[in-house]
Each structure stands twice: as C-alpha cells, then as structure tokens.
Design a protein around this motif. Structure first.
Motif, PDB file in Angstrom:
ATOM      1  N   TYR A   9       0.826  -1.196   0.000  1.00 16.89           N
ATOM      2  CA  TYR A   9       0.000   0.000   0.000  1.00 16.89           C
ATOM      3  C   TYR A   9       0.860   1.246   0.000  1.00 16.89           C
ATOM      4  N   ASN A  10       0.435   2.224  -0.751  1.00 19.91           N
ATOM      5  CA  ASN A  10       1.090   3.517  -0.774  1.00 19.91           C
ATOM      6  C   ASN A  10       0.265   4.454   0.095  1.00 19.91           C
ATOM      7  N   GLU A  12       0.362   7.656   0.688  1.00 18.95           N
ATOM      8  CA  GLU A  12      -0.095   8.897   0.052  1.00 18.95           C
ATOM      9  C   GLU A  12      -1.336   8.639  -0.797  1.00 18.95           C
ATOM     10  N   THR A  13      -1.364   7.544  -1.501  1.00 18.06           N
ATOM     11  CA  THR A  13      -2.522   7.178  -2.327  1.00 18.06           C
ATOM     12  C   THR A  13      -3.733   6.888  -1.445  1.00 18.06           C
ATOM     13  N   LYS A  16      -5.124  10.166  -0.053  1.00 15.91           N
ATOM     14  CA  LYS A  16      -5.851  10.907  -1.081  1.00 15.91           C
ATOM     15  C   LYS A  16      -7.213  10.279  -1.326  1.00 15.91           C
TER      16      LYS A  16
END
Length: 99
Positions: A9-10, A12-13, A16
C-alpha cells in the motif's frame, strides 16, 4: 517474511482516496469574516487525539488548527467553537467521532 505477490500500500494514495471519499482532508469554517480550517477526522494529528483523550479541548483545538489557533482566538474564537465545528461536521457526515 513477506509473501510473494502481496500488495504493497502507498500511504499517500490511501490518504488521497480517503480525502476524496470524505470531502477533503480539512473542514473550513468562517468566523469574523475570515476562513479558518481544521483537520478532518482521519487526518487529525496525534497531538489532537492525545489532547482529547486527556480532556484538553484547548490543546486539541490548537493541534487541529495547525498553528492558526492564536489568530482565531484573537478574533474572539474559543476551543469550544472548534468543538462545535467538529460536532456539526460529524452530524452532517453521520459519523460518531467516539469510534
């Protein structure tokens, strides 16, 4: 030990996507002709959570406003006003902030 082909998992994504789903990462409100903002639930700094747990509304409001608390109080705003904004947002979103 990580599993092969496991999703990574990112953050920042994910942040957002959470902001997009919930109307943003901040709650704006007007007071005395000026626009202020506090962090939306899910984006609260740890200091706000610690202060709320300790029953320190002033500390929570200060943390939620990200450095604008002094400007807000200079115009006559109070920590209770910030909590009113939080409660109005929670009510509008149909969420229980105690969760």
């Amino acid at each position: 030990m990580s599993k092969p082909n496991k999703a990574r998992y990112n953050l920042e994504t994910l942040r957002k996507a959470h902001a997009d789903k919930n109307g943003g990462d901040a709650i704006e409100f007007e007071f005395e002709g000026e626009t202020f903002a506090i962090a939306a639930p899910g984006f609260w700094p740890d200091a706000a959570k610690v202060a709320l747990k300790a029953g320190d509304d002033i500390g929570a409001a200060t943390a939620l406003m990200g450095g604008r608390y002094d400007d807000f109080t200079a115009k006559g705003g109070r920590a209770d006003d910030v909590m009113i904004v939080v409660a109005a947002y929670a009510d509008e979103q149909g969420i229980d902030l105690g969760e």
